[in-house]
Motif scaffolding. Structure first.
Motif, PDB file in Angstrom:
ATOM      1  N   PHE A 125      13.347  27.616  56.613  1.00 30.46           N
ATOM      2  CA  PHE A 125      13.764  26.293  56.169  1.00 30.46           C
ATOM      3  C   PHE A 125      13.531  25.183  57.196  1.00 30.46           C
ATOM      4  CE2 PHE A 125      16.543  28.993  53.438  1.00 30.46           C
ATOM      5  CZ  PHE A 125      16.020  28.573  52.211  1.00 30.46           C
ATOM      6  N   LYS A 145      19.372  22.437  52.760  1.00 34.69           N
ATOM      7  CA  LYS A 145      18.748  23.657  53.281  1.00 34.69           C
ATOM      8  C   LYS A 145      19.794  24.576  53.913  1.00 34.69           C
ATOM      9  CE  LYS A 145      14.198  21.664  54.302  1.00 34.69           C
ATOM     10  NZ  LYS A 145      13.240  21.347  55.390  1.00 34.69           N
ATOM     11  N   THR A 165      16.962  22.084  44.582  1.00 34.00           N
ATOM     12  CA  THR A 165      16.169  21.048  45.251  1.00 34.00           C
ATOM     13  C   THR A 165      16.781  19.663  45.096  1.00 34.00           C
ATOM     14  OG1 THR A 165      14.759  20.777  43.289  1.00 34.00           O
ATOM     15  CG2 THR A 165      14.034  22.356  44.961  1.00 34.00           C
ATOM     16  N   VAL A 176      11.698  24.948  49.593  1.00 33.75           N
ATOM     17  CA  VAL A 176      12.686  25.694  48.800  1.00 33.75           C
ATOM     18  C   VAL A 176      12.003  26.466  47.681  1.00 33.75           C
ATOM     19  CG1 VAL A 176      14.693  25.473  47.284  1.00 33.75           C
ATOM     20  CG2 VAL A 176      14.552  24.111  49.371  1.00 33.75           C
TER      21      VAL A 176
END
Length: 245
Positions: A125, A145, A165, A176
């Motif tokens: 991430f 995240k 998202t 993601v």
């Protein structure tokens, strides 16, 4: 990995009376599959996901997650899934590293496993440079995240993701999406709810449309296109809602 049979939720309110949140939904989602649950606001999506995550107790019906019964083995269900909700919060005084350590401990992980998994998720991430910053200093996208990493720290076989998202710009959303696709490649079951039609069309193997607490259609994109005569998921979605009206 997820089997749902006539799952229903009725809310009782002294002022508003009896309200049907979910009116008996049934579906199955398999290992190595991304299953989309789409619907307008108030359709019953979040209520369904919260029941599967054992946050809400069903009024009737049954479900299993990773082979564990929702009502008989709620602890095992919770250990088997990673749940991201739209209103999931973070402890603002903690850092991302402290957050993952805390939730790793809650999930019974040892320190070595937590450290290894944290490093992996920080890399995936792009959180590493912010791992020791307080959460309240992070951007909206970075917080999202961290929320996802928190939900999957224990590497569960089932992921339930509600608007994963949300609040992310295109590059962050892409990260993601790639994480979700990688989870599928690893054989995990992903139950995805989103208002982003393009995202659902790109990610989902099958899609169920829920409205007024009921599932009106379920199938692959090609099956739903054939049913409606439409091509884009946005158009398919609207056509199916009109069909059910």
């Amino acid at each position: 990995m997820i089997t749902v049979s006539n799952l229903a939720k009725i809310f009782e309110d002294k002022k508003r009376g009896r309200k049907v949140g979910v009116a008996g939904v049934s579906f199955e989602a398999d290992s190595g599959e991304i299953f989309g649950l789409l619907g307008p606001n108030g359709a019953g999506k979040t209520t369904t996901l919260r029941m599967l995550a054992t946050i809400l107790r069903p009024s009737s019906g049954s479900a299993t997650v990773a082979g564990h019964d929702l009502l008989e083995s709620p602890d095992l269900v919770r250990r088997s899934l990673g749940f991201l909700s739209g209103d999931m919060g973070l402890y603002h005084r903690l850092t991302p590293r402290e957050t993952l350590r805390f939730f790793g401990q809650l999930n019974g992980m040892d320190e070595a496993s937590i450290a290894r998994r944290t490093a992996e998720l920080f890399h995936v991430f792009g959180i590493a440079d912010y791992g020791n910053s307080r959460v309240d200093k992070l951007s909206t996208g970075m917080k999202q995240k961290v929320k996802i990493a928190r939900a999957v720290i224990h590497d569960p076989p089932v992921l339930i993701l509600d608007e994963p998202t949300s609040g992310l710009d295109v590059p962050a959303a892409h990260v993601v999406e790639e994480f979700i696709l990688d989870a599928k490649r690893k054989g995990k079951c992903v139950l995805l709810s989103t208002h982003a039609m393009e995202e659902a069309e790109y990610l989902c193997d099958r899609i169920a449309i829920i409205n007024e607490g009921k599932i009106g259609a379920c199938g692959t994109m090609e099956e739903l296109r054939q049913r409606t005569g439409k091509q884009r998921l946005r158009e398919v979605f609207v056509a199916l809602l009109k069909e059910a009206a």
